[in-house]
Design an enzyme around this catalytic site. Structure first.
Site, PDB file in Angstrom:
ATOM      1  N   THR A   1      62.248 -36.688 -31.471  1.00 53.00           N
ATOM      2  CA  THR A   1      61.615 -35.526 -30.831  1.00 53.00           C
ATOM      3  C   THR A   1      62.540 -34.311 -30.838  1.00 53.00           C
ATOM      4  OG1 THR A   1      60.300 -36.964 -29.444  1.00 53.00           O
ATOM      5  CG2 THR A   1      60.575 -34.726 -28.669  1.00 53.00           C
TER       6      THR A   1
ATOM      7  N   SER B   1      62.118 -42.580 -34.256  1.00 53.88           N
ATOM      8  CA  SER B   1      62.843 -43.860 -34.180  1.00 53.88           C
ATOM      9  C   SER B   1      61.889 -45.036 -34.004  1.00 53.88           C
ATOM     10  CB  SER B   1      63.874 -43.834 -33.050  1.00 53.88           C
ATOM     11  OG  SER B   1      63.249 -43.816 -31.790  1.00 53.88           O
TER      12      SER B   1
ATOM     13  N   THR C   1      64.098 -41.090 -28.895  1.00 57.77           N
ATOM     14  CA  THR C   1      64.370 -41.799 -27.639  1.00 57.77           C
ATOM     15  C   THR C   1      63.723 -43.182 -27.586  1.00 57.77           C
ATOM     16  OG1 THR C   1      62.445 -40.714 -26.669  1.00 57.77           O
ATOM     17  CG2 THR C   1      64.597 -39.697 -26.279  1.00 57.77           C
ATOM     18  N   ASP C   2      62.687 -43.413 -28.397  1.00 58.03           N
ATOM     19  CA  ASP C   2      61.913 -44.655 -28.255  1.00 58.03           C
ATOM     20  C   ASP C   2      62.761 -45.905 -28.463  1.00 58.03           C
ATOM     21  OD1 ASP C   2      59.752 -43.065 -27.786  1.00 58.03           O
ATOM     22  OD2 ASP C   2      58.651 -43.587 -29.596  1.00 58.03           O
TER      23      ASP C   2
HETATM   24  N1  ASP Z   1      59.447 -40.108 -28.408  1.00 59.69           N
HETATM   25  C1  ASP Z   1      60.425 -40.287 -29.396  1.00 59.69           C
HETATM   26  C2  ASP Z   1      61.558 -39.307 -29.262  1.00 59.69           C
HETATM   27  O1  ASP Z   1      61.805 -38.905 -28.207  1.00 59.69           O
HETATM   28  C3  ASP Z   1      60.005 -40.437 -30.759  1.00 59.69           C
HETATM   29  C4  ASP Z   1      61.084 -41.197 -31.440  1.00 59.69           C
HETATM   30  O2  ASP Z   1      61.589 -42.155 -30.893  1.00 59.69           O
HETATM   31  O3  ASP Z   1      61.504 -40.744 -32.495  1.00 59.69           O
HETATM   32  O4  ASP Z   1      62.262 -38.936 -30.151  1.00 59.69           O
END
Ligand code: ASP
Length: 333
Positions: free
Chosen positions: A12, A54, A86-87
């Site tokens: 993100t 991710s 973050t995932d």
């Molecule tokens: N929601 C995720 C992020 O914060 C998407 C990911 O993991 O790429 O990046």
């Protein structure tokens, strides 16, 4: 002068809105330009490795990211900062925790709001991550995940909110450092996890699946997972580490056939323990390994990494690591 290597992987923090949804498109140079003043006495270089969410990573990608970190450290970087979705950041951070025993800071960061959001949190998080990377206080902590003004140790860290900018916690322990106005304040020092004998040049890690427990859960997923070639299984048990009789029976079969089974909990916080007759106590009796307070997702990587060590018993390696012993020096046979 500290040399900090920034490694960008997407997420993100690097995403912009598009007709099909958010997509990672922003490269490391632009991310760095958004941060404002960089730490004094630091020379920051950037590298793009992946530009993806991710949620789309597999273990081949995680190993590739670990090789990037190894390469940067070998080239003499004083610290590495990785931007990441973050995932699954808690998985990548934990793999680095298993793989690296280096005191130099390895810092992961990301964002909950995209790069083109009016209130993007990525620039502040990346600025904080660079401040942590440049700080003496961050040395010897193992990999750190920097988010919303705090630095969390890799072991035990979890994404605990799908949307909030305060996205991570370490249940039962809390953050190791606080970052305010780029000033880094120590809170507590986690003891370093034992390093694992992991060959980062492997193409991917052995298959290990996570099997959930819920009322009525039977042995189907454990048997299917092993039939699909899994080296072992992590059971995301209920409560303090319990499961119903049909699932316990499948665990017994798996262990008897030489496949390690780790027990974690679907509860967010607290350790598992073999307490209940027919539940956790029976899982222990049939040979399952209780994985402390590791999340199922981190335990899965622990077992996968242990299963990748040639000529050693993965179960013995996992038990040594969970006991805080060096799996390299234990018998591990
Ligand atoms: N929601 C995720 C992020 O914060 C998407 C990911 O993991 O790429 O990046």
């Amino acid at each position: 002068m500290r040399r900090i290597q920034v490694v960008a992987t997407g997420g993100t923090i690097a995403s912009r809105a598009g007709a099909e949804g958010r997509r990672a498109t922003v490269l490391a140079k632009e991310l760095l330009a958004s941060v404002g003043p960089l730490p004094a006495d630091a020379e920051v270089s950037v590298r793009d490795v992946l530009t993806r969410g991710s949620y789309a990573f597999d273990t081949a990608d995680l190993l590739a990211l670990a090789r990037e970190v190894r390469g940067a450290l070998r080239e003499g970087a004083d610290a590495v900062v990785m931007t990441h979705g973050t995932d699954t950041m808690e998985e990548t951070a934990f793999l680095f925790d298993l793989a690296f025993g280096d005191p130099r800071p390895i810092v992961l960061t990301g964002a909950q709001r995209p790069f083109d959001d009016r209130a993007a949190d990525g620039p502040a998080n990346l600025g904080d991550a660079l401040a942590v990377a440049a700080a003496d206080a961050a040395r010897g902590h193992g990999p750190l995940l920097v988010f919303d003004g705090f630095a969390f140790p890799a072991r035990g860290v979890r994404k605990s909110d799908t949307m909030s900018a305060h996205a991570f916690t370490v249940p039962g322990r809390g953050p190791a450092l606080r970052v305010t106005d780029r000033l880094v304040t120590p809170l507590w020092r986690p003891s370093p996890s034992p390093r694992f004998p992991l060959d980062l040049d492997l193409p991917r890690l052995p298959r290990v699946d996570v099997v959930p427990v819920y009322p009525g859960a039977d042995g189907l997923f454990i048997r299917s997972s092993l039939a699909a070639g899994a080296a072992g299984v992590v059971v995301e048990a209920v409560g303090a580490g319990n499961a119903g009789p049909e699932l316990v029976e499948a665990v017994a079969e798996a262990v008897a056939a030489g496949h390690p089974v780790l027990i974690c909990s679907r509860v967010h916080s607290g350790p598992v323990a073999p307490l209940y007759a027919g539940g956790g106590a029976e899982l222990q009796r049939v040979g399952a390994v209780f994985a402390g307070d590791l999340s199922p997702w981190q335990a899965r990587l622990l077992l996968a990494v242990a299963s990748a060590v040639p000529g050693r018993s993965p179960e013995a390696l996992v038990r040594a690591w969970l006991a805080g012993d060096d799996p390299l020096s234990g018998s591990g046979a």
